[in-house]
Design an enzyme around this catalytic site. Sequence first.
Site, short mmCIF file in Angstrom:
data_model
loop_
_atom_site.label_atom_id
_atom_site.label_comp_id
_atom_site.label_asym_id
_atom_site.label_seq_id
_atom_site.Cartn_x
_atom_site.Cartn_y
_atom_site.Cartn_z
N ASP A 252 143.29 -78.01 -20.18
CA ASP A 252 142.75 -76.65 -20.31
C ASP A 252 142.08 -76.48 -21.67
O ASP A 252 142.68 -76.83 -22.70
CB ASP A 252 143.92 -75.65 -20.15
CG ASP A 252 143.45 -74.23 -19.87
OD1 ASP A 252 142.41 -73.83 -20.43
OD2 ASP A 252 144.13 -73.53 -19.11
N HIS B 147 140.59 -73.47 -22.74
CA HIS B 147 140.47 -72.07 -23.15
C HIS B 147 141.34 -71.80 -24.38
O HIS B 147 142.54 -72.04 -24.35
CB HIS B 147 140.90 -71.14 -22.01
CG HIS B 147 140.03 -71.28 -20.80
ND1 HIS B 147 140.28 -72.19 -19.80
CD2 HIS B 147 138.88 -70.63 -20.45
CE1 HIS B 147 139.33 -72.08 -18.88
NE2 HIS B 147 138.47 -71.14 -19.24
N SER C 116 147.03 -74.80 -14.84
CA SER C 116 147.84 -74.82 -16.06
C SER C 116 149.24 -74.22 -15.84
O SER C 116 150.18 -74.57 -16.55
CB SER C 116 147.13 -74.05 -17.18
OG SER C 116 145.92 -74.67 -17.48
CO1 B1M Z 1 136.78 -70.44 -18.02
N1 B1M Z 1 137.79 -69.84 -16.45
N2 B1M Z 1 136.49 -72.17 -17.18
N3 B1M Z 1 135.72 -70.85 -19.57
N4 B1M Z 1 136.94 -68.64 -18.48
C1 B1M Z 1 138.44 -68.54 -16.52
C2 B1M Z 1 139.88 -68.67 -17.00
C3 B1M Z 1 138.34 -68.04 -15.02
C4 B1M Z 1 139.44 -67.05 -14.60
C5 B1M Z 1 136.94 -67.43 -14.79
C6 B1M Z 1 136.72 -66.92 -13.38
O1 B1M Z 1 136.57 -67.69 -12.47
N5 B1M Z 1 136.69 -65.61 -13.20
C7 B1M Z 1 138.40 -69.40 -14.24
C8 B1M Z 1 139.82 -69.91 -13.86
C9 B1M Z 1 140.05 -69.86 -12.37
C10 B1M Z 1 141.31 -70.51 -11.96
O2 B1M Z 1 141.93 -71.33 -12.55
N6 B1M Z 1 141.70 -70.11 -10.80
C11 B1M Z 1 137.74 -70.33 -15.23
C12 B1M Z 1 137.17 -71.58 -14.89
C13 B1M Z 1 137.12 -71.90 -13.40
C14 B1M Z 1 136.65 -72.48 -15.84
C15 B1M Z 1 136.08 -73.90 -15.59
C16 B1M Z 1 136.87 -74.76 -14.61
C17 B1M Z 1 134.64 -73.74 -15.16
C18 B1M Z 1 133.94 -75.03 -14.78
O3 B1M Z 1 133.86 -75.96 -15.55
N7 B1M Z 1 133.43 -75.03 -13.58
C19 B1M Z 1 136.12 -74.49 -17.01
C20 B1M Z 1 137.50 -75.10 -17.29
C21 B1M Z 1 137.50 -76.16 -18.30
C22 B1M Z 1 138.92 -76.60 -18.60
O4 B1M Z 1 139.70 -75.84 -19.12
N8 B1M Z 1 139.23 -77.84 -18.27
C23 B1M Z 1 135.98 -73.25 -17.85
C24 B1M Z 1 135.38 -73.23 -19.10
C25 B1M Z 1 135.21 -72.08 -19.87
C26 B1M Z 1 134.38 -72.02 -21.15
C27 B1M Z 1 134.46 -73.30 -21.99
C28 B1M Z 1 132.93 -71.77 -20.79
C29 B1M Z 1 134.95 -70.73 -21.83
C30 B1M Z 1 136.13 -71.00 -22.79
C31 B1M Z 1 135.76 -71.06 -24.23
C32 B1M Z 1 136.97 -71.10 -25.12
O5 B1M Z 1 138.03 -70.60 -24.85
N9 B1M Z 1 136.78 -71.72 -26.24
C33 B1M Z 1 135.52 -69.99 -20.62
C34 B1M Z 1 135.82 -68.60 -20.62
C35 B1M Z 1 135.39 -67.83 -21.85
C36 B1M Z 1 136.51 -67.96 -19.55
C37 B1M Z 1 136.79 -66.46 -19.34
C38 B1M Z 1 135.49 -65.81 -18.90
C39 B1M Z 1 137.33 -65.68 -20.53
C40 B1M Z 1 138.59 -66.25 -21.15
C41 B1M Z 1 138.91 -65.55 -22.44
O6 B1M Z 1 138.64 -66.05 -23.52
N10 B1M Z 1 139.45 -64.32 -22.36
C42 B1M Z 1 137.89 -66.53 -18.20
C43 B1M Z 1 137.95 -65.30 -17.35
C44 B1M Z 1 139.23 -64.50 -17.54
O7 B1M Z 1 140.13 -64.85 -18.25
N11 B1M Z 1 139.34 -63.43 -16.82
C45 B1M Z 1 137.68 -67.87 -17.63
C46 B1M Z 1 139.79 -63.52 -23.51
C47 B1M Z 1 141.17 -63.94 -24.07
C48 B1M Z 1 141.53 -63.11 -25.29
O8 B1M Z 1 142.12 -63.68 -23.06
O9 B1M Z 1 142.96 -66.07 -23.04
O10 B1M Z 1 143.83 -64.38 -21.36
P1 B1M Z 1 143.33 -64.68 -22.72
O11 B1M Z 1 144.44 -64.30 -23.79
C49 B1M Z 1 145.15 -63.10 -23.79
C50 B1M Z 1 146.46 -63.14 -23.01
O12 B1M Z 1 146.40 -63.95 -21.86
C51 B1M Z 1 147.47 -63.56 -24.01
O13 B1M Z 1 146.99 -63.02 -25.23
C52 B1M Z 1 145.58 -62.88 -25.20
C53 B1M Z 1 145.15 -61.46 -25.61
O14 B1M Z 1 145.94 -60.83 -26.49
N12 B1M Z 1 147.74 -64.98 -24.26
C54 B1M Z 1 148.92 -65.37 -24.81
C55 B1M Z 1 146.99 -66.07 -24.05
N13 B1M Z 1 147.64 -67.16 -24.43
C56 B1M Z 1 148.83 -66.78 -24.92
C57 B1M Z 1 149.89 -67.51 -25.45
C58 B1M Z 1 151.02 -66.81 -25.86
C59 B1M Z 1 151.09 -65.43 -25.75
C60 B1M Z 1 150.05 -64.69 -25.23
O15 B1M Z 1 152.10 -67.42 -26.38
C61 B1M Z 1 152.15 -68.82 -26.46
#
Ligand code: B1M
Length: 215
Positions: free
Chosen positions: A98, A100, A151
């Site tokens: 992963d 992200h 993940s």
């Molecule tokens: Co990706 N991605 N992505 N992506 N991406 C998602 C996660 C996805 C939901 C988008 C969608 O389809 N709507 C989807 C996953 C679907 C699934 O698994 N069912 C997805 C996909 C499919 C993919 C790829 C597979 C796409 C592809 O290649 N075809 C690929 C995966 C690559 C891989 O990981 N092997 C991929 C790639 C990418 C980018 C590289 C382009 C980029 C990431 C850049 C980066 O992080 N450096 C990206 C992005 C930006 C996203 C979305 C749009 C935004 C994620 C984000 O940063 N959110 C995302 C859509 C979504 O999440 N709805 C998506 C903002 C962030 C602050 O939120 O990380 O949730 P989050 O963190 C929150 C809480 O969750 C919590 O605190 C934070 C806020 O306070 N939290 C924790 C998180 N970690 C924590 C740990 C803790 C405590 C709290 O303690 C340990």
Amino acid sequence: LPLFERLERRIVDGERNGLEDDLTEAMTTTPPLTIINDTLLSGMKTVGELFGSGQMQLPFVLQSAEVMKTAVAFLEPHMESTGADGKGRIVLATVKGDVHDIGKNLVDIILSNNGYEVVNLGIKQPIATILDAAVDKRADVIGMSGLLVKSTVVMKENLEELNARGVAEQFPVMLGGAALTRSYVENDLAAVYDGQVSYARDAFEGLSLMDKVMA
Ligand code: B1M
């Protein structure tokens, strides 16, 4: 557009020209963390929705993520820090497979600014590396982040590995990331892990969980 709408739009459009100026202006009325939570994360949410529904292609998601990271890095030095230090230590990583890391890095910032030492291992980290670091750095907690549905399975395997290595009682685990649900962690994963495992919906819940573990 008004300032805050413009900032949100910058995330969605991946537009960083003039970003710093807008952020500087926003900080005259609004604390950096509020800008992140209310404005920038709202933009990322839209990006996720657009990507999920096929209206946005991956390179543009990446651009948005880069602007988000730039914005957070710009705001971070302006955030309030408690000044307290040495409250405890967490090893933090995005799990194997992963990439992200925006959420994980926000957790790092919030914990670091609130007196915790964060050993941030980065992305795609296998459990062996995470555990080595936890032992080496004498971590109080292991934190794992992951956004992909797969993940959530990796996290379960990781907990089983910690069980197998006999370190579960030594390391409370905190999990977060958009693909997890509270009930999956608190019911399914808690049933698997021999130690304590908790779910953090966001970085602030992560902070209160750390406070609880270290109390
Ligand atoms: Co990706 N991605 N992505 N992506 N991406 C998602 C996660 C996805 C939901 C988008 C969608 O389809 N709507 C989807 C996953 C679907 C699934 O698994 N069912 C997805 C996909 C499919 C993919 C790829 C597979 C796409 C592809 O290649 N075809 C690929 C995966 C690559 C891989 O990981 N092997 C991929 C790639 C990418 C980018 C590289 C382009 C980029 C990431 C850049 C980066 O992080 N450096 C990206 C992005 C930006 C996203 C979305 C749009 C935004 C994620 C984000 O940063 N959110 C995302 C859509 C979504 O999440 N709805 C998506 C903002 C962030 C602050 O939120 O990380 O949730 P989050 O963190 C929150 C809480 O969750 C919590 O605190 C934070 C806020 O306070 N939290 C924790 C998180 N970690 C924590 C740990 C803790 C405590 C709290 O303690 C340990």
